[in-house]
Design a protein around this motif. Structure first.
Motif, PDB file in Angstrom:
ATOM      1  N   GLU A   1      -3.474  -4.843 -13.602  1.00  0.00           N
ATOM      2  CA  GLU A   1      -2.335  -4.073 -14.111  1.00  0.00           C
ATOM      3  C   GLU A   1      -1.002  -4.636 -13.614  1.00  0.00           C
ATOM      4  OE1 GLU A   1      -3.106  -0.092 -12.781  1.00  0.00           O
ATOM      5  OE2 GLU A   1      -4.747   0.214 -14.203  1.00  0.00           O
ATOM      6  N   GLY A   2      -1.048  -5.613 -12.717  1.00  0.00           N
ATOM      7  CA  GLY A   2       0.176  -6.196 -12.168  1.00  0.00           C
ATOM      8  C   GLY A   2       0.809  -5.370 -11.066  1.00  0.00           C
TER       9      GLY A   2
ATOM     10  N   GLY B   1       0.827  -1.209   0.000  1.00  0.00           N
ATOM     11  CA  GLY B   1       0.000   0.000   0.000  1.00  0.00           C
ATOM     12  C   GLY B   1       0.856   1.253   0.000  1.00  0.00           C
ATOM     13  N   ALA B   2       1.926   1.234   0.802  1.00  0.00           N
ATOM     14  CA  ALA B   2       2.852   2.376   0.834  1.00  0.00           C
ATOM     15  C   ALA B   2       3.548   2.540  -0.514  1.00  0.00           C
ATOM     16  CB  ALA B   2       3.872   2.181   1.953  1.00  0.00           C
ATOM     17  N   ARG B   3       3.930   1.418  -1.128  1.00  0.00           N
ATOM     18  CA  ARG B   3       4.559   1.462  -2.450  1.00  0.00           C
ATOM     19  C   ARG B   3       3.601   2.047  -3.479  1.00  0.00           C
ATOM     20  NH1 ARG B   3       3.605  -2.092  -6.270  1.00  0.00           N
ATOM     21  NH2 ARG B   3       3.082  -3.785  -4.860  1.00  0.00           N
ATOM     22  N   LEU B   4       2.356   1.568  -3.477  1.00  0.00           N
ATOM     23  CA  LEU B   4       1.362   2.063  -4.439  1.00  0.00           C
ATOM     24  C   LEU B   4       1.052   3.542  -4.222  1.00  0.00           C
ATOM     25  CD1 LEU B   4      -1.022  -1.012  -4.455  1.00  0.00           C
ATOM     26  CD2 LEU B   4       0.288  -0.158  -6.411  1.00  0.00           C
ATOM     27  N   ALA B   5       1.132   4.004  -2.965  1.00  0.00           N
ATOM     28  CA  ALA B   5       0.849   5.404  -2.659  1.00  0.00           C
ATOM     29  C   ALA B   5       2.027   6.322  -2.992  1.00  0.00           C
ATOM     30  CB  ALA B   5       0.475   5.554  -1.182  1.00  0.00           C
TER      31      ALA B   5
ATOM     32  N   ILE C   1     -12.950  -2.596  -3.861  1.00  0.00           N
ATOM     33  CA  ILE C   1     -12.800  -3.878  -4.565  1.00  0.00           C
ATOM     34  C   ILE C   1     -12.554  -3.657  -6.055  1.00  0.00           C
ATOM     35  CG2 ILE C   1     -13.991  -6.003  -5.237  1.00  0.00           C
ATOM     36  CD1 ILE C   1     -15.124  -6.057  -2.355  1.00  0.00           C
ATOM     37  N   ALA C   2     -13.251  -2.722  -6.652  1.00  0.00           N
ATOM     38  CA  ALA C   2     -13.010  -2.424  -8.067  1.00  0.00           C
ATOM     39  C   ALA C   2     -11.594  -1.883  -8.268  1.00  0.00           C
ATOM     40  CB  ALA C   2     -14.043  -1.430  -8.586  1.00  0.00           C
ATOM     41  N   LEU C   3     -11.132  -1.054  -7.361  1.00  0.00           N
ATOM     42  CA  LEU C   3      -9.769  -0.521  -7.437  1.00  0.00           C
ATOM     43  C   LEU C   3      -8.755  -1.655  -7.302  1.00  0.00           C
ATOM     44  CD1 LEU C   3      -7.624   1.733  -7.451  1.00  0.00           C
ATOM     45  CD2 LEU C   3      -7.999   1.924  -4.967  1.00  0.00           C
ATOM     46  N   TYR C   4      -8.955  -2.536  -6.329  1.00  0.00           N
ATOM     47  CA  TYR C   4      -8.027  -3.656  -6.135  1.00  0.00           C
ATOM     48  C   TYR C   4      -7.995  -4.546  -7.379  1.00  0.00           C
ATOM     49  CZ  TYR C   4      -8.511  -2.409  -1.164  1.00  0.00           C
ATOM     50  OH  TYR C   4      -8.547  -1.758   0.043  1.00  0.00           O
ATOM     51  N   ALA C   5      -9.139  -4.802  -7.964  1.00  0.00           N
ATOM     52  CA  ALA C   5      -9.193  -5.633  -9.171  1.00  0.00           C
ATOM     53  C   ALA C   5      -8.404  -4.982 -10.306  1.00  0.00           C
ATOM     54  CB  ALA C   5     -10.642  -5.879  -9.579  1.00  0.00           C
TER      55      ALA C   5
ATOM     56  N   ARG D   1      -9.214  -1.307  11.237  1.00  0.00           N
ATOM     57  CA  ARG D   1      -9.721  -2.672  11.098  1.00  0.00           C
ATOM     58  C   ARG D   1     -10.032  -2.934   9.635  1.00  0.00           C
ATOM     59  NH1 ARG D   1     -14.946  -4.972  14.273  1.00  0.00           N
ATOM     60  NH2 ARG D   1     -15.437  -6.493  12.687  1.00  0.00           N
ATOM     61  N   TYR D   2      -9.521  -4.037   9.121  1.00  0.00           N
ATOM     62  CA  TYR D   2      -9.711  -4.418   7.719  1.00  0.00           C
ATOM     63  C   TYR D   2      -9.264  -3.314   6.761  1.00  0.00           C
ATOM     64  CZ  TYR D   2     -12.387  -8.228   9.701  1.00  0.00           C
ATOM     65  OH  TYR D   2     -12.774  -9.307  10.430  1.00  0.00           O
ATOM     66  N   GLY D   3      -8.199  -2.596   7.131  1.00  0.00           N
ATOM     67  CA  GLY D   3      -7.664  -1.570   6.247  1.00  0.00           C
ATOM     68  C   GLY D   3      -8.600  -0.403   6.012  1.00  0.00           C
ATOM     69  N   SER D   4      -9.593  -0.234   6.896  1.00  0.00           N
ATOM     70  CA  SER D   4     -10.599   0.820   6.723  1.00  0.00           C
ATOM     71  C   SER D   4     -11.220   0.753   5.333  1.00  0.00           C
ATOM     72  CB  SER D   4     -10.003   2.202   6.990  1.00  0.00           C
ATOM     73  OG  SER D   4      -9.526   2.279   8.305  1.00  0.00           O
ATOM     74  N   SER D   5     -11.391  -0.448   4.850  1.00  0.00           N
ATOM     75  CA  SER D   5     -11.865  -0.689   3.490  1.00  0.00           C
ATOM     76  C   SER D   5     -13.298  -0.194   3.278  1.00  0.00           C
ATOM     77  CB  SER D   5     -11.802  -2.188   3.193  1.00  0.00           C
ATOM     78  OG  SER D   5     -12.212  -2.449   1.880  1.00  0.00           O
ATOM     79  N   ARG D   6     -13.516   0.314   2.083  1.00  0.00           N
ATOM     80  CA  ARG D   6     -14.851   0.685   1.613  1.00  0.00           C
ATOM     81  C   ARG D   6     -15.143  -0.233   0.434  1.00  0.00           C
ATOM     82  NH1 ARG D   6     -13.099   6.220  -0.313  1.00  0.00           N
ATOM     83  NH2 ARG D   6     -11.440   4.822  -0.895  1.00  0.00           N
ATOM     84  N   PRO D   7     -15.710  -1.414   0.688  1.00  0.00           N
ATOM     85  CA  PRO D   7     -15.836  -2.439  -0.358  1.00  0.00           C
ATOM     86  C   PRO D   7     -16.437  -1.955  -1.668  1.00  0.00           C
ATOM     87  CG  PRO D   7     -16.493  -3.322   1.756  1.00  0.00           C
ATOM     88  CD  PRO D   7     -16.269  -1.850   1.962  1.00  0.00           C
ATOM     89  N   GLN D   8     -17.490  -1.139  -1.622  1.00  0.00           N
ATOM     90  CA  GLN D   8     -18.147  -0.698  -2.853  1.00  0.00           C
ATOM     91  C   GLN D   8     -17.203   0.116  -3.737  1.00  0.00           C
ATOM     92  OE1 GLN D   8     -18.854   0.043   0.242  1.00  0.00           O
ATOM     93  NE2 GLN D   8     -19.606   2.099   0.515  1.00  0.00           N
ATOM     94  N   HIS D   9     -16.202   0.733  -3.172  1.00  0.00           N
ATOM     95  CA  HIS D   9     -15.221   1.510  -3.931  1.00  0.00           C
ATOM     96  C   HIS D   9     -13.922   0.733  -4.121  1.00  0.00           C
ATOM     97  CE1 HIS D   9     -11.738   4.268  -4.045  1.00  0.00           C
ATOM     98  NE2 HIS D   9     -12.480   4.950  -4.881  1.00  0.00           N
TER      99      HIS D   9
END
Length: 178
Positions: free
Chosen positions: A141-142, A22-26, A132-136, A122-130
């Motif tokens: 993109e590798g 996550g730090a690398r991607l940021a 999951i599409a970003l993670y995919a 907790r759980y990376g403060s994830s917002r699944p509706q936003h």
């Protein structure tokens, strides 16, 4: 986190590896992984660590003024204090490791007067509706390493071995197959 920030990740297990990437991607400029197990260095560097240390005490050699973000991924109360102590002015300590339910952590309140913050996550403060599409998309993109997180697969009958390997830091993520 912003482009060029400095990051320390305490604990290079499954959670820590994801924080590193996550730090690398940021776009963090310095990403220090800290883990007492030197065998975790290769994985930490694969996921984004620019530095790998086996002791929290050595972080100031890399970041003399501290880090803008310190992630505690172990769940050890003493490391919560260390995470706060490693913050630079305006820094943020993020607590991801899960200590025992009755565990207490201490820190010097005066250390917080330089606009520092402590955040439980907790759980990376994830917002699944936003997210999951970003993670995919990042995975396609590798750029998001998911396959590399699975260190070893075990048949379900070897659950005890998988748990033991995870407990002793021999795997980042063990996957059971049925």
């Amino acid at each position: 986190m912003a482009l060029g920030d400095t990051v320390v990740v305490i604990g290079a297990g499954g959670v820590g590896l994801n924080v590193l990437q996550g730090a690398r991607l940021a776009g963090a400029s310095v990403i220090v992984a800290v883990d007492t197990n030197p065998a975790k260095e290769a994985a930490a560097r694969l996921f984004g660590a620019t530095h790998f240390l086996t002791s929290v005490d050595a972080v100031r050699e890399v970041l003399p003024h501290g880090a803008q973000h310190v992630f505690e991924c172990v769940g050890h109360p003493g490391l919560v204090r260390r995470a706060i102590d490693l913050l630079d002015r305006h820094g943020q300590a993020v607590l991801l490791g899960v200590p025992a339910p009755a565990a207490e952590a201490t820190f010097l309140p005066a250390s917080m007067f330089l606009d520092k913050a402590v955040l439980g996550c907790r759980y990376g403060s994830s917002r699944p509706q936003h997210d999951i599409a970003l993670y995919a998309r990042l995975y396609e993109e590798g750029r998001l390493l998911l396959d590399e997180l699975v260190t070893r697969t075990y048949p379900v009958e070897d659950f005890a071995k998988a748990a033991e390997d995870a407990e002793h830091g021999r795997v980042a993520r063990a996957v059971l197959t049925f």
